[in-house]
Enzyme design. Sequence first.
Site, PDB file in Angstrom:
ATOM      1  N   CYS A   2      32.062   2.651  13.039  1.00 28.09           N
ATOM      2  CA  CYS A   2      30.660   2.338  12.754  1.00 28.09           C
ATOM      3  C   CYS A   2      29.739   2.901  13.834  1.00 28.09           C
ATOM      4  O   CYS A   2      30.129   3.055  14.982  1.00 28.09           O
ATOM      5  CB  CYS A   2      30.469   0.839  12.706  1.00 28.09           C
ATOM      6  N   TRP A  73      32.110   1.723   8.682  1.00 25.67           N
ATOM      7  CA  TRP A  73      33.507   2.019   8.359  1.00 25.67           C
ATOM      8  C   TRP A  73      34.111   0.678   7.967  1.00 25.67           C
ATOM      9  O   TRP A  73      34.220  -0.220   8.800  1.00 25.67           O
ATOM     10  CB  TRP A  73      34.203   2.611   9.586  1.00 25.67           C
ATOM     11  N   GLY A 100      31.888  -3.631  15.308  1.00 27.34           N
ATOM     12  CA  GLY A 100      32.868  -4.574  15.860  1.00 27.34           C
ATOM     13  C   GLY A 100      33.379  -5.508  14.782  1.00 27.34           C
ATOM     14  O   GLY A 100      33.126  -5.301  13.591  1.00 27.34           O
ATOM     15  N   GLU A 482      52.435  16.368  18.581  1.00 25.80           N
ATOM     16  CA  GLU A 482      50.988  16.560  18.466  1.00 25.80           C
ATOM     17  C   GLU A 482      50.678  17.508  17.300  1.00 25.80           C
ATOM     18  O   GLU A 482      49.766  17.253  16.505  1.00 25.80           O
ATOM     19  CB  GLU A 482      50.445  17.104  19.795  1.00 25.80           C
ATOM     20  N   LYS A 486      48.562  16.759  13.925  1.00 28.03           N
ATOM     21  CA  LYS A 486      47.343  17.517  13.617  1.00 28.03           C
ATOM     22  C   LYS A 486      47.405  18.047  12.191  1.00 28.03           C
ATOM     23  O   LYS A 486      46.423  18.021  11.469  1.00 28.03           O
ATOM     24  CB  LYS A 486      47.207  18.657  14.624  1.00 28.03           C
ATOM     25  N   GLU A 489      46.867  15.206   9.796  1.00 30.10           N
ATOM     26  CA  GLU A 489      45.517  14.697   9.895  1.00 30.10           C
ATOM     27  C   GLU A 489      44.492  15.572   9.179  1.00 30.10           C
ATOM     28  O   GLU A 489      43.675  15.067   8.426  1.00 30.10           O
ATOM     29  CB  GLU A 489      45.207  14.718  11.394  1.00 30.10           C
TER      30      GLU A 489
HETATM   31  C1  F6R Z   1      44.105  12.859  16.736  1.00 25.01           C
HETATM   32  C2  F6R Z   1      43.212  11.977  17.427  1.00 25.01           C
HETATM   33  C3  F6R Z   1      43.616  10.558  17.612  1.00 25.01           C
HETATM   34  C4  F6R Z   1      43.137  10.044  18.969  1.00 25.01           C
HETATM   35  C5  F6R Z   1      43.409   8.533  19.097  1.00 25.01           C
HETATM   36  C6  F6R Z   1      42.984   7.996  20.445  1.00 25.01           C
HETATM   37  O1  F6R Z   1      43.616  14.149  16.621  1.00 25.01           O
HETATM   38  O2  F6R Z   1      42.160  12.381  17.839  1.00 25.01           O
HETATM   39  O3  F6R Z   1      44.977  10.372  17.471  1.00 25.01           O
HETATM   40  O4  F6R Z   1      43.775  10.748  19.976  1.00 25.01           O
HETATM   41  O5  F6R Z   1      42.737   7.844  18.092  1.00 25.01           O
HETATM   42  O6  F6R Z   1      41.634   8.234  20.686  1.00 25.01           O
HETATM   43  P1  F6R Z   1      41.023   8.165  22.127  1.00 25.01           P
HETATM   44  O7  F6R Z   1      41.535   9.330  22.887  1.00 25.01           O
HETATM   45  O8  F6R Z   1      39.545   8.240  21.910  1.00 25.01           O
HETATM   46  O9  F6R Z   1      41.451   6.866  22.735  1.00 25.01           O
END
Ligand code: F6R
Length: 607
Positions: A2, A73, A100, A482, A486, A489
């Site tokens: 959000c 969201w 939240g 990773e 990707k 995703e």
């Molecule tokens: C994948 C991606 C997510 C973030 C995860 C943690 O491309 O971006 O898997 O890595 O949601 O996010 P942060 O780094 O913001 O804590």
Amino acid sequence: MCGIVGYVGTSNGVPIVLEGLQRLEYRGYDSSGLAVAGSSGLKVHKAKGRVSDLKAALPKRIKGSPAIGHTRWATHGAPTDHNAHPHVDFSGRFAVVHNGIIENAPQIRERLVADGIEPRSETDTELIAHLIGQAAVEHDDPVDALRTALRRVEGAYGLAVLDAQHPDRIVVARLGSPIVLGLGDREMYVASDVGAIVRHTRQVVHLEDGEIALLEPDGFTTSTLDARPVQKVSELVDLDDEQFDLGEHEHFLRKEIGEQPEAVERTLSGRLDERFSTIKLGGLNLEPNELRSFKRVYILGCGSAYYSGEIGAQLIEELARIPATAEAASEFRYRNPVIDPDGLYIAVSQSGETADTLAAVEELTRKGARVLGVINQVGSAIARANNGGVYIHAGPEVSVASSKSFTSTCVAFAMLAVHLGRIRDLSPADGDRLIQALRDLPAKIAAILEQEDAIKEAAEWLAQYDSAMFIGRVRGWPIAREAAQKIKEVAYLHAEAYQSAELKHGPLALICETMPVVAVVPDDELNEKQRSTLHEIKARSGQILAIGHESFPEDLAERTIVVPRTEPELDPILLNIPLQLLAYHAALALDRDIDRPRNLAKSVTVE
Ligand code: F6R
């Protein structure tokens, strides 16, 4: 997830709020809405879908100040017009937007119904609006009413409230969900993310948890939930508006992959200390003797941040010879972990907002652990909850799928590993060797990006399949994970990541002509072993795309992408770059919504 934007001042707030909401689209959302307060009361408009749908639904002549807006969201209740924010209380006086989750929502709902107030939506936010409306019966002042209402609320919030009886004010509050105020000339802004307002002002104030602010065109006042006044000092944010624009690019993901040479330059900037063959990291807040005393390192993060932590753990073990592991923060926080009194804990997060990582840090701090952060977003919740750490300075990352923040995080871990190593047993010669290799990374990343045509061709080949296997060993293993994530995703292609040597213990059964294998095969001490695995795959008609170095034998894979050599410890950083482009081009070939993958959000601020 959000997003909140608000404006109070002498201009028309509607276009400012709409444009701010568009800046927040990258966070992921499924509906949006806007409210304006004026002499004739509140005007509220909402729409399921994109901010462009909200714009289309707005009456042409809507304008005014103050205005607040929201991208939602869905958590409590489906993504419908009805559940979108802002929500208005039973009296029609207050409009509320909220980021939240309110944990005691069922109890509040029950109480409200008993009081004769029937909520119209399924959201927890509407309940807050009614609580403020109820409190206003006794406290006409909106700040007092909000304060009283929030005493009944358990959970996390970033809130902005309009009051129809004071159409020159916005009241905001924060507990666990970011709120930043922007200071203008006879105008004030509020947002959950500074990117939404940086176009208008770079002079900002971050609210802390438990603070409430009253915004009027001429300024703001802050106080705590228990009504103690708080003095806040504004700061200038070092962000460029252009960083939030696509420029010549079609997608933020591609733009940000291309920005990696400069992002890595920024991560390294001012930190390579040739004189002492080490790395200077100013923000650790730990003396060398303290850093020497840790017997283990534990790294926590989610998703890509977790995988970068796996690379970090390997670097710390290899270079500093301290046992190190990485774990998903989302699991860690729920397994009542035993805190190692001799351990150094490191939380990794691009956004600095991820709820699971923040909760893990809070649990650790509560139990007296020493926690550092490796973080992109300066001043974010996780950054502030830590004892110190390393900012990666990758710049704002708008694409939901991370790219430059992953790379810069790995570079930050390499620097931390050299730093820890040099106060232990890493030799000056090794320090120099790694410093030079780090210095050369940006140019090498740029050279990989020049191979885009070949990678695109490989991606189009991969995109024909329903499923793919990504394999790697030791340094290549987090990269395989990773890369598989990707591709899932952004291309919505099923992908499994496996340690190469584990294939024969089960998943080899899947290998056939319809299961392509993407193999991360650096020319390191395990290269021979990896080649044996590739022979086993070939013998079973598997199709291989290999990511490796120029020594890779041509006949072992159908396709090969060669990356420049660096020092072996840093290989994962370069091996990952073509895999980012691979996912991007596979997604492009499959016509996916690349910057806003379905069901995902940029900052995962819920559990
Ligand atoms: C994948 C991606 C997510 C973030 C995860 C943690 O491309 O971006 O898997 O890595 O949601 O996010 P942060 O780094 O913001 O804590």
